[in-house]
Write a protein that holds these residues in place. Structure first.
Motif, short mmCIF file in Angstrom:
data_model
loop_
_atom_site.label_atom_id
_atom_site.label_comp_id
_atom_site.label_asym_id
_atom_site.label_seq_id
_atom_site.Cartn_x
_atom_site.Cartn_y
_atom_site.Cartn_z
N SER A 98 1.04 -1.30 0.07
CA SER A 98 0.04 0.01 0.02
C SER A 98 0.97 1.20 -0.08
N GLU A 99 1.67 1.25 0.74
CA GLU A 99 2.89 2.46 0.81
C GLU A 99 3.47 2.62 -0.69
N MET A 100 3.71 1.56 -1.32
CA MET A 100 4.26 1.68 -2.78
C MET A 100 3.63 2.53 -3.68
N LYS A 101 2.26 2.67 -3.32
CA LYS A 101 1.26 3.34 -4.31
C LYS A 101 0.77 4.68 -3.68
N GLU A 102 1.62 5.23 -2.48
CA GLU A 102 1.11 6.52 -2.15
C GLU A 102 2.22 7.45 -2.49
N PRO A 103 1.69 8.52 -2.56
CA PRO A 103 2.53 9.88 -3.34
C PRO A 103 3.91 9.97 -2.79
N ALA A 104 4.25 9.71 -1.56
CA ALA A 104 5.58 9.85 -0.97
C ALA A 104 6.35 8.57 -1.74
N HIS A 105 6.03 7.48 -2.20
CA HIS A 105 6.80 6.67 -2.74
C HIS A 105 6.86 6.69 -4.16
N ARG A 106 5.72 7.49 -4.73
CA ARG A 106 5.75 7.66 -6.26
C ARG A 106 6.58 8.76 -6.58
N ALA A 107 7.00 9.48 -5.49
CA ALA A 107 7.98 10.91 -5.68
C ALA A 107 9.31 10.06 -6.00
#
Length: 215
Positions: A43-52
């Motif tokens: 789930s964290e991999m799809k969040e904006p912080a990781h996508r940055a």
């Protein structure tokens, strides 16, 4: 500066070391560069912080000061350029080693990943039984060409290089499949026998073991 890489919090390969962070861990071990590992959930991999860090929401990523990289091949290449030991000093040999990195990712890996996708995502499709043999034939053709080129050499072009590291990382997905001939199976085993590989493998396995036991 100690770089930080990202890896699966719970690897879908169940600790077999086939996730792409393994290639980065191995490269860092080969050059003696410690790193910090930040574990991320699906789930964290799809969040904006990781996508940055990774626009496609995958792992691994690599952060070193103001530099952020994604794609395992690019990260391994950066490590090999920054540190000695993974690329030859001779310009022509260096270029050949880089060529083998591209060959591993662009020529050898695609049909292997096609097989992985078929086995895990398409097994219930009516055409699965017809499709899988075709995919495996493409793999056999490609790894047969690679085996012929390797011949009786230990490594692809003289001494072990980043080209071998990436190629072994790709071929490891075929361990236990029966699709590697004895020559390439021995080549993969030589890579896995390297002390740096063993250290990297143990480090990623410890993450899976801790996640499985709730540690």
């Amino acid at each position: 500066m100690i770089p930080t890489i990202t890896a699966f919090e719970r690897s879908p390969d169940r600790g077999k070391g086939q996730a792409r962070d393994m290639r980065v861990r191995w490269a860092l071990e080969e050059v003696g560069q410690p790193c910090n590992v930040r574990l991320v959930s699906f789930s964290e991999m799809k969040e904006p912080a990781h996508r940055a860090l990774h626009p496609f929401g995958q792992i691994p990523t690599y952060q070193e000061g103001d530099l952020t990289l994604f794609e395992s091949g690019a990260i391994v290449f950066h490590i090999a350029q920054r540190h000695g030991g993974l690329l030859p000093d001779d310009a022509d040999a260096r270029a050949r080693a880089i060529t083998w990195m591209f060959a591993a990712l662009n020529t050898v890996e695609p049909p292997i990943l096609e097989r992985v996708a078929a086995m895990f995502l398409e097994r219930d499709e009516t055409w699965y039984e017809q499709r899988l043999p075709l995919v495996e034939k493409r793999i056999r053709d490609r790894v047969g060409q690679l085996s012929n080129r390797l011949g009786d050499a230990d490594w692809l072009d003289g001494a072990f290089s980043a080209g071998d590291l990436v190629m072994v990382g790709v071929l490891r997905r075929l361990n236990g499949s029966g699709l590697l001939d004895p020559n390439l199976a021995a080549y993969v085993a030589r890579g896995e026998a390297r002390p740096a590989f063993k250290r990297a493998y143990d480090a990623q396995l410890a993450v899976f073991t801790a996640a499985s036991t709730g540690g």
